[in-house]
Design a protein around this motif. Structure first.
Motif, PDB file in Angstrom:
ATOM      1  N   TYR A  36       4.372   1.521  -7.546  1.00  0.00           N
ATOM      2  CA  TYR A  36       3.161   0.518  -7.079  1.00  0.00           C
ATOM      3  C   TYR A  36       2.319   0.801  -8.130  1.00  0.00           C
ATOM      4  N   GLY A  37       1.331  -0.220  -8.470  1.00  0.00           N
ATOM      5  CA  GLY A  37       0.032  -0.200  -9.008  1.00  0.00           C
ATOM      6  C   GLY A  37       0.222  -0.046 -10.555  1.00  0.00           C
ATOM      7  N   HIS A  40      -2.784  -1.269 -12.969  1.00  0.00           N
ATOM      8  CA  HIS A  40      -3.785  -0.380 -13.312  1.00  0.00           C
ATOM      9  C   HIS A  40      -3.615   0.938 -13.937  1.00  0.00           C
ATOM     10  N   TYR A  41      -2.594   1.376 -14.054  1.00  0.00           N
ATOM     11  CA  TYR A  41      -2.224   2.839 -14.463  1.00  0.00           C
ATOM     12  C   TYR A  41      -2.730   2.862 -15.999  1.00  0.00           C
ATOM     13  N   LYS A  96       1.288   8.660 -10.918  1.00  0.00           N
ATOM     14  CA  LYS A  96       1.475   7.131 -10.719  1.00  0.00           C
ATOM     15  C   LYS A  96       1.621   7.239  -9.222  1.00  0.00           C
ATOM     16  N   ARG A 153      -7.405   2.077  -7.103  1.00  0.00           N
ATOM     17  CA  ARG A 153      -6.236   2.806  -6.947  1.00  0.00           C
ATOM     18  C   ARG A 153      -5.997   3.067  -5.447  1.00  0.00           C
ATOM     19  N   VAL A 156      -4.847   0.195  -3.391  1.00  0.00           N
ATOM     20  CA  VAL A 156      -3.441  -0.108  -3.703  1.00  0.00           C
ATOM     21  C   VAL A 156      -2.786   0.998  -3.027  1.00  0.00           C
ATOM     22  N   GLU A 157      -3.055   2.237  -3.114  1.00  0.00           N
ATOM     23  CA  GLU A 157      -2.328   3.150  -2.345  1.00  0.00           C
ATOM     24  C   GLU A 157      -2.287   3.169  -0.817  1.00  0.00           C
TER      25      GLU A 157
END
Length: 163
Positions: A36-37, A40-41, A96, A153, A156-157
């Motif tokens: 996921y995400g 933005h990584y 990640k 982040r 998202v998490e």
């Protein structure tokens, strides 16, 4: 001389974290993890790369700023906390965001006490590392950038683990 040792250690430490993350990523994917995400990584990678470049640049511009042993000790304490947090996650730790369906968040070590101890540690690192050599511009600028990045982040998490 101290700066060269310090920045070399920091770079090696970050590279070893990427190695561990890549190794863990293979295990996570082999066990059905979903990432996921991803959007933005690349910004996180860029920010951390620019952070190290900024440390080096500001140090050179400051003409060999002296070492601050108080902040060096704080950095070592933060590193010890980081090792505790990462070892508590074991193979689940990654740079990640991955989740294996049906697996719940780790609740041991500092994760018994805090929801995001590794992110708290990263905030401390970003603020403290430049201060070891009185690099105030890097400390302020990247503390703000990191806070903005982590707000994305963590959002998202939190959504991933709410599923």
């Amino acid at each position: 001389m101290y700066f060269i040792l310090f920045i070399s250690f920091l770079i090696l430490q970050r590279l070893s974290e990427l190695y561990i993350s890549n190794r863990n990523e293979k295990w996570l994917l082999a066990n059905g993890a979903i990432q996921y995400g991803q959007s933005h990584y690349p910004y996180i990678v860029a920010m951390h790369t620019l952070f190290i470049i900024s440390i080096i640049t500001e140090y050179i511009l400051r003409s060999n700023a002296p070492i601050d042993y108080t902040f060096l000790v704080l950095f070592i304490l933060v590193l010890l906390f980081k090792f505790w947090a990462l070892s508590s996650l074991g193979k689940y730790w990654n740079t990640k965001i991955y989740r294996i369906p049906g697996v719940y968040p780790v609740k041991k070590g500092p994760y018994k006490l805090l929801k995001h101890p590794n992110y708290m540690e990263v905030c401390c690192e970003i603020a403290i590392i430049p201060l070891v050599f009185h690099l105030y511009y890097t400390a302020v600028i990247f503390t703000v950038l990191n806070a903005l990045m982590l707000s994305v982040r963590i959002s998202v998490e939190n959504k991933v683990w709410a599923k």
